[in-house]
Enzyme design. Structure first.
Site, PDB file in Angstrom:
ATOM      1  N   HIS A  83       0.821  -1.216   0.000  1.00  0.00           N
ATOM      2  CA  HIS A  83       0.000   0.000   0.000  1.00  0.00           C
ATOM      3  C   HIS A  83       0.854   1.265   0.000  1.00  0.00           C
ATOM      4  O   HIS A  83       0.359   2.334  -0.335  1.00  0.00           O
ATOM      5  CB  HIS A  83      -1.068  -0.025   1.102  1.00  0.00           C
ATOM      6  CG  HIS A  83      -0.607   0.254   2.493  1.00  0.00           C
ATOM      7  ND1 HIS A  83      -0.281  -0.727   3.399  1.00  0.00           N
ATOM      8  CD2 HIS A  83      -0.446   1.422   3.152  1.00  0.00           C
ATOM      9  CE1 HIS A  83       0.050  -0.177   4.551  1.00  0.00           C
ATOM     10  NE2 HIS A  83      -0.029   1.124   4.428  1.00  0.00           N
ATOM     11  N   ASP A 220       1.241  -7.675   2.221  1.00  0.00           N
ATOM     12  CA  ASP A 220       1.346  -6.238   1.978  1.00  0.00           C
ATOM     13  C   ASP A 220       2.811  -5.782   1.840  1.00  0.00           C
ATOM     14  O   ASP A 220       3.349  -5.140   2.732  1.00  0.00           O
ATOM     15  CB  ASP A 220       0.648  -5.497   3.123  1.00  0.00           C
ATOM     16  CG  ASP A 220       0.305  -4.060   2.754  1.00  0.00           C
ATOM     17  OD1 ASP A 220       0.881  -3.549   1.775  1.00  0.00           O
ATOM     18  OD2 ASP A 220      -0.526  -3.445   3.448  1.00  0.00           O
ATOM     19  N   SER A 641       3.879   2.278   8.277  1.00  0.00           N
ATOM     20  CA  SER A 641       3.684   1.284   7.230  1.00  0.00           C
ATOM     21  C   SER A 641       4.991   1.042   6.494  1.00  0.00           C
ATOM     22  O   SER A 641       5.626   1.983   6.020  1.00  0.00           O
ATOM     23  CB  SER A 641       2.646   1.767   6.230  1.00  0.00           C
ATOM     24  OG  SER A 641       1.382   1.697   6.827  1.00  0.00           O
TER      25      SER A 641
HETATM   26  N1  ARG Z   1      -4.637   0.592   7.316  1.00  0.00           N
HETATM   27  C1  ARG Z   1      -3.363   0.591   6.676  1.00  0.00           C
HETATM   28  C2  ARG Z   1      -2.566   1.792   7.067  1.00  0.00           C
HETATM   29  O1  ARG Z   1      -3.095   2.843   7.298  1.00  0.00           O
HETATM   30  C3  ARG Z   1      -3.465   0.645   5.202  1.00  0.00           C
HETATM   31  C4  ARG Z   1      -3.826  -0.611   4.589  1.00  0.00           C
HETATM   32  C5  ARG Z   1      -4.085  -0.423   3.114  1.00  0.00           C
HETATM   33  N2  ARG Z   1      -5.109  -1.334   2.727  1.00  0.00           N
HETATM   34  C6  ARG Z   1      -6.321  -0.972   2.298  1.00  0.00           C
HETATM   35  N3  ARG Z   1      -7.224  -1.883   2.143  1.00  0.00           N
HETATM   36  N4  ARG Z   1      -6.617   0.282   2.009  1.00  0.00           N
HETATM   37  O2  ARG Z   1      -1.361   1.759   7.081  1.00  0.00           O
END
Ligand code: ARG
Length: 705
Positions: A83, A220, A641
């Site tokens: 992501h 991811d 992330s």
């Molecule tokens: N919740 C994750 C974050 O903020 C992002 C994951 C991305 N995945 C998604 N389905 N949008 O780091």
């Protein structure tokens, strides 16, 4: 018996021990350091961070101003999340070369794809400059005056850094809401190329359905490479650049972890507000989260419709959709968890304790006595302003891309590089879709605006007098007549100001007028929130407090641990309460939810997973399964992330990518029992690259222990 009591005490300590904290790299106290050691870290402080010798710190990067990454090879290969690379992957995708859908693998250096907007920062060092900054502020300065002094002194300090090393840049950041200031020095590399991406049905498996939730099976990750000039110095993209050789790269471990083994993350958490007052939390819920959830809900349903129409539109809006929906769902999750975990009541108790403590010695602690009343006053007085402001931002500034572009140009003081900005902004816009977004959000704003003072004036008048109150007809006219809705014509324009008769320009002036009404709040909220934090730290002076996240490099320590309580809305029940997921639950989600796009698989991925032939070196020795995702107690937030997750020997065991629904109040209050970091196991990453994509050339670059 004594032994028993000791063991019992130890257990109590362990469960009560918080792994809360995002500790400043290069500034760990002895106490924190000894906790790291007691939990299982075997690296010396020098091996973790050193200004002289290569240390783990040197393998960690800040990526693009929004994510983290970890360097894993002597040739500058870098792992981050899928992501985090999403925008870049989308940029290179077309319906014909659909790297989002099918993944991407550069079979040679030549095939690695440059990315204009990406960069990485290496952290060089961090220096405490608190005295220099706070010493310059007179005691009676208000927030505004203090801010301008802080700005001026910071600029002076930044000028004083030695920039003879290439790509060196520095930044002064406030810590503890401005009770402390540190200067951080970085080295920036701008040539960062896409090397590998898994198909989206692995890299984003579970999509929005699973986002912010456990159990998880998302692979991811994506892979980039940092390039440098021939002397290993930063350089703009050039085909003559060569792979960068880092001072240090992380070794990868396939040894795994177990319940209770050491885990730490190193990366760049963006923002938390853990010392915020109960009034501030209430305000966040009502004036930020509620608003964001409502407005984005309207926008996302329009984008969703559009993306179903064609592959071109799906690719075009993929990244915008994902980033908007990420914090749309977050807003709901944060409010839900704040309620469920009674965070406001807990804060209120702490605040009452502070007041009592302050009353005990009014001479020494008197300055804290009025702080809560001032905060209450501020948030009450400014409720509508804060609400209106966020409604405005969500509706107009980050609503329609085209209209947002006009607004941002209006708010700029300089009018150069107009065409460059057009080129960037208009890369991924479908005018028909954008028009629908604008119309819906305009009407939504007018309907929800919390006070007459923030209402639009010219637009409603025009709609009434010329279009019989029909907003759709007005917006049709706007998009027909405005140059901004005709990208080809817009390309012939030299400067933004040439367009000051354009109907979209005029509409934007009206909208900007309503922003000026919501712009100013009254009262020094920053001073009072900071004072509250200082009071609490002074009252609990035995406790070591870490500063809120502010996108500087942090370490968070903890253990690999399942959650006792996990409703496990999807997937296998036993996996909801286990700390690691397996291919079985991956397939279950797919097979049991045939209508859910988020669990759909492209045929080669389905075949590969179904066959389940994974290289033995990636199979977990304890469970005899391929491990997919796992949980730790590390304290992370957005920006983390792509952070490396390391074991006690400092070897890479995973990449952090998400938090869990049960504790999504975490940015405002860390929950010791429920908060977890969700990571993708490095063996899942390796198996996808190796077994699924046969990316041997990349696997060979790694040092796998
Ligand atoms: N919740 C994750 C974050 O903020 C992002 C994951 C991305 N995945 C998604 N389905 N949008 O780091």
């Amino acid at each position: 018996m004594r032994k028993f009591t000791f063991v019992l005490l130890l257990c109590l300590c362990l469960t009560a021990r918080a792994d809360e904290g995002m500790w400043v790299m290069g500034n760990l106290s002895e106490k924190t350091d000894s906790i790291l050691r007691s939990l299982g870290l075997e690296l010396t402080p020098e091996e973790l961070y050193s200004t002289e010798n290569p240390s783990l710190n040197d393998a960690i990067v800040q990526l693009g101003g929004f994510c983290s990454g970890v360097v894993v090879s002597p040739d500058g290969l870098m792992f981050t999340n899928h992501h985090c690379g999403f925008d870049a992957i989308q940029d290179h995708s077309t319906p014909k070369h659909d790297y989002l859908k099918n993944g991407f693998f550069a079979k040679s250096f030549e095939e690695e794809l440059p990315n204009e907007d990406l960069f990485v920062l290496f952290h060089i060092k961090t220096v405490d400059v608190t005295d220099l900054i706070l010493g310059a502020i007179p005691a009676d300065a208000n927030d505004l005056q203090a801010d301008s002094i802080i700005d001026a002194v910071s600029r002076r300090l930044i000028e004083m850094v030695d920039y003879s090393g290439k790509g060196i840049e520095s930044e002064v950041n406030a810590f503890y809401k401005g009770s402390k200031y540190y200067l951080s020095v970085y080295q920036r590399y701008e040539d960062v190329r896409l090397v590998y991406a898994p198909p989206q049905c692995l890299g984003k498996y579970g999509g929005d359905t699973d986002n912010w939730m456990w159990p998880r099976q998302t692979c991811d990750f994506s892979v980039f490479r940092i390039y440098a000039d021939k002397d290993n110095n930063p350089a703009e993209y050039s085909k003559d650049n060569v792979p960068y050789h880092p001072r240090k790269y992380a070794h990868v471990s396939t040894q795994g972890y177990y319940d209770g083994s050491y885990a730490m993350t190193l990366g760049y958490p963006g923002s938390t507000d853990r010392y915020l007052s109960s009034y501030g939390i209430e305000s966040t819920m009502r004036t930020i989260n509620d608003v964001r959830y409502q407005v984005r809900g309207v926008k996302l349903s329009i984008l969703d419709e559009a993306m179903k129409q064609s592959d071109a539109l799906r690719i075009m809006y993929a990244s915008k959709y994902a980033s908007s929906s990420n914090y749309w769902k977050f807003s709901l999750g944060q409010n839900t968890a704040l309620d469920n975990l009674h965070v406001i009541a807990e804060k209120q108790q702490l605040e009452r304790d502070l007041m009592q403590w302050a009353q005990e010695d009014t001479l020494a602690r008197g300055r804290y006595i009025g702080v809560l009343d001032s905060l209450q006053q501020f948030y009450t007085d400014n409720y509508e302003t804060l609400y209106g402001r966020n409604l405005w931002i969500e509706s107009f500034y980050s609503g329609s891309d085209i209209f947002g572009f006009v607004l941002r140009n209006l708010m700029r003081s300089r009018d150069d590089d107009f065409q460059e900005r057009v080129a960037k902004q208009y890369r991924d816009i479908d005018v028909a879709t954008d028009k629908k977004v604008f119309l819906a959000l305009l009407q939504n704003y007018i309907q929800h605006v919390p006070h007459e003072r923030f209402q639009l004036t010219d637009i409603p008048q025009e709609v009434d007098s010329l279009y019989g109150g029909d907003y759709a007809r007005y917006v049709d006219y706007l998009y027909e007549k405005s140059v901004f809705a005709h990208p080809e014509e817009l390309k012939k324009v030299h400067t933004f100001d040439e367009l000051n008769e354009d109907p979209m320009y005029l509409a934007a002036i009206d909208v900007l007028g309503s922003f000026f009404a919501v712009w100013g709040w009254h009262g020094d909220v920053e001073t009072h929130e900071r004072l509250l934090g200082e009071g609490i730290r002074e009252m609990n002076h035995d406790h070591e407090y870490y500063p809120d996240a502010n996108f500087t490099m942090r370490l968070s320590y903890g253990l690999c641990k399942p959650i006792d309580f996990a409703p496990g809305t999807t997937g296998l029940k036993e996996e909801a309460t286990s700390m690691m997921t397996t291919p079985r639950s991956f397939l279950n989600k797919h097979e049991q939810n045939p209508d859910n796009y988020d669990y759909r698989l492209i045929p080669p991925v389905y075949k590969w997973m179904k066959k389940g032939k994974f290289s033995p070196q990636y199979i977990d020795k304890r469970t005899h399964q391929l491990p997919l995702c796992f949980l730790t107690t590390n304290d992370i937030t957005g920006g983390n992330s792509g952070s490396g997750m390391f074991d006690g020997k400092g070897r890479l065991i995973g990449l952090a990518f998400d938090g869990n629904w049960e504790a999504m109040s975490g940015d405002l209050k860390f929950d010791n029992a429920l908060q977890r970091c969700i990571g993708v196991d490095i063996r899942w990453v390796l198996s996808v690259m190796d077994d699924y994509s046969h990316a041997k050339r990349l696997i060979k670059e790694l040092t796998i222990e």
